[in-house]
Write a protein that holds these residues in place. Structure first.
Motif, mmCIF file in Angstrom:
data_model
loop_
_atom_site.group_PDB
_atom_site.id
_atom_site.type_symbol
_atom_site.label_atom_id
_atom_site.label_comp_id
_atom_site.label_asym_id
_atom_site.label_seq_id
_atom_site.Cartn_x
_atom_site.Cartn_y
_atom_site.Cartn_z
ATOM 1 N N PRO A 78 0.837 -1.201 0.000
ATOM 2 C CA PRO A 78 0.000 0.000 0.000
ATOM 3 C C PRO A 78 0.870 1.250 0.000
ATOM 4 C CG PRO A 78 -0.027 -1.041 2.157
ATOM 5 C CD PRO A 78 0.771 -1.927 1.255
ATOM 6 N N PHE A 79 0.350 2.307 -0.571
ATOM 7 C CA PHE A 79 1.018 3.608 -0.575
ATOM 8 C C PHE A 79 -0.042 4.625 -0.186
ATOM 9 C CE2 PHE A 79 2.599 7.453 -2.765
ATOM 10 C CZ PHE A 79 3.821 7.561 -2.124
ATOM 11 N N VAL A 80 -0.039 5.057 1.082
ATOM 12 C CA VAL A 80 -1.078 5.928 1.617
ATOM 13 C C VAL A 80 -0.647 7.380 1.472
ATOM 14 C CG1 VAL A 80 -2.398 6.548 3.671
ATOM 15 C CG2 VAL A 80 -1.848 4.161 3.222
ATOM 16 N N VAL A 81 -1.512 8.170 0.834
ATOM 17 C CA VAL A 81 -1.306 9.605 0.659
ATOM 18 C C VAL A 81 -2.435 10.308 1.405
ATOM 19 C CG1 VAL A 81 -1.164 11.483 -1.016
ATOM 20 C CG2 VAL A 81 -0.291 9.227 -1.605
ATOM 21 N N ALA A 82 -2.085 11.340 2.204
ATOM 22 C CA ALA A 82 -3.085 12.051 2.989
ATOM 23 C C ALA A 82 -3.019 13.539 2.707
ATOM 24 C CB ALA A 82 -2.873 11.789 4.477
ATOM 25 N N HIS A 83 -4.181 14.142 2.531
ATOM 26 C CA HIS A 83 -4.283 15.573 2.255
ATOM 27 C C HIS A 83 -5.106 16.224 3.365
ATOM 28 C CE1 HIS A 83 -4.399 19.259 0.009
ATOM 29 N NE2 HIS A 83 -5.709 19.257 0.025
ATOM 30 N N LYS A 84 -4.531 17.250 4.012
ATOM 31 C CA LYS A 84 -5.182 17.944 5.116
ATOM 32 C C LYS A 84 -5.648 19.311 4.637
ATOM 33 C CE LYS A 84 -4.085 19.265 9.893
ATOM 34 N NZ LYS A 84 -3.014 19.211 10.897
ATOM 35 N N LYS A 85 -6.949 19.603 4.847
ATOM 36 C CA LYS A 85 -7.525 20.883 4.458
ATOM 37 C C LYS A 85 -8.163 21.533 5.682
ATOM 38 C CE LYS A 85 -9.946 18.688 1.431
ATOM 39 N NZ LYS A 85 -10.929 18.300 0.455
ATOM 40 N N VAL A 86 -8.098 22.861 5.736
ATOM 41 C CA VAL A 86 -8.668 23.610 6.854
ATOM 42 C C VAL A 86 -9.472 24.773 6.297
ATOM 43 C CG1 VAL A 86 -8.116 25.014 8.864
ATOM 44 C CG2 VAL A 86 -6.766 23.011 8.376
ATOM 45 N N LEU B 117 -7.711 10.502 2.850
ATOM 46 C CA LEU B 117 -6.701 9.448 2.684
ATOM 47 C C LEU B 117 -6.949 8.719 1.381
ATOM 48 C CD1 LEU B 117 -6.268 9.919 5.729
ATOM 49 C CD2 LEU B 117 -6.006 7.489 5.950
ATOM 50 N N TYR B 118 -5.858 8.445 0.645
ATOM 51 C CA TYR B 118 -5.912 7.713 -0.606
ATOM 52 C C TYR B 118 -4.908 6.570 -0.528
ATOM 53 C CZ TYR B 118 -7.573 12.360 -1.976
ATOM 54 O OH TYR B 118 -8.226 13.553 -2.034
ATOM 55 N N SER C 21 -8.894 3.151 -3.007
ATOM 56 C CA SER C 21 -10.026 3.704 -2.266
ATOM 57 C C SER C 21 -9.643 5.003 -1.554
ATOM 58 C CB SER C 21 -10.572 2.684 -1.265
ATOM 59 O OG SER C 21 -9.592 2.406 -0.294
ATOM 60 N N THR C 22 -10.682 5.746 -1.186
ATOM 61 C CA THR C 22 -10.531 7.036 -0.534
ATOM 62 C C THR C 22 -11.393 7.074 0.715
ATOM 63 O OG1 THR C 22 -10.229 8.095 -2.677
ATOM 64 C CG2 THR C 22 -10.798 9.520 -0.853
#
Length: 188
Positions: free
Chosen positions: A25-33, A51-52, A92-93
């Motif tokens: 798996p290769f987990v990429v995470a994007h944080k938005k505020v 999370l992707y 998946s997301t």
């Protein structure tokens, strides 16, 4: 600056390609505020973590933890700062959101959220980090946004439309007709 950004982008693409080439798996995470003010003197901070799983295998026991919000400055209104998922399948997301409220003014620099997950082929937990957020000016004085001013349309709208009509009329009268010049050539 542009050259260093291009190198970073190339490095990230290489890492993504290497992760997708292997069976992991290769987990990429994007944080938005996003900030909002429900009433004067209070500001709400809506935090969203996406999370992707860009890899080719499932990530198990996925834990999202965002403890970068100090309790003395931020109060949790809705949601939780951490979340645990049983699995995150390839492609998946998953989104996780929570809302904080603050009554203290100042500048805040949050750190990335930490994501831990288990890979069946490895004994140690794998760790990923979300994207960082820009510094937030909590309860800062913001100048009012310039909205479209209807009073200018009311005051000058008729003048602009009359001048436009006169200009178009003069242009049409003064410009030579192309079809008329062809007809005059035929008569000769």
């Amino acid at each position: 600056m542009a050259r260093s950004l291009a190198l970073v982008a190339l490095l990230l693409l290489g890492l993504a390609a290497a992760a997708s080439a292997s069976d992991a798996p290769f987990v990429v995470a994007h944080k938005k505020v996003s900030l909002s003010r429900p009433k004067p003197g209070v500001e709400r901070v809506a935090v969203s973590l996406d999370l992707y799983n860009q890899g080719s295998a499932t990530a198990y026991d996925v834990t999202i933890n965002d403890d970068s919000w100090p309790a003395d400055a931020f109060e949790l209104i809705t949601g939780e700062k951490s979340k645990t998922l049983e699995r995150l399948d390839p492609g998946s997301t998953v989104s996780h959101t929570f809302v904080l409220e603050t009554k203290t003014q100042g500048r805040f620099q949050g750190s990335p959220a930490v994501i831990k997950y288990r890979v069946p082929t490895k004994t140690a937990l794998q760790e990923a980090y979300s994207t960082p957020i820009f510094p937030l000016d909590i309860l800062a004085e913001r100048p009012p946004e310039k909205k479209f001013e209807w009073r200018l349309v009311v005051k000058y709208g008729s003048l602009v439309s009359v001048v436009s009509f006169v200009g178009v009329f003069i242009y049409l009268v003064a410009s030579p007709s192309k079809s008329g010049s062809k007809a005059s050539k035929k008569r000769r």
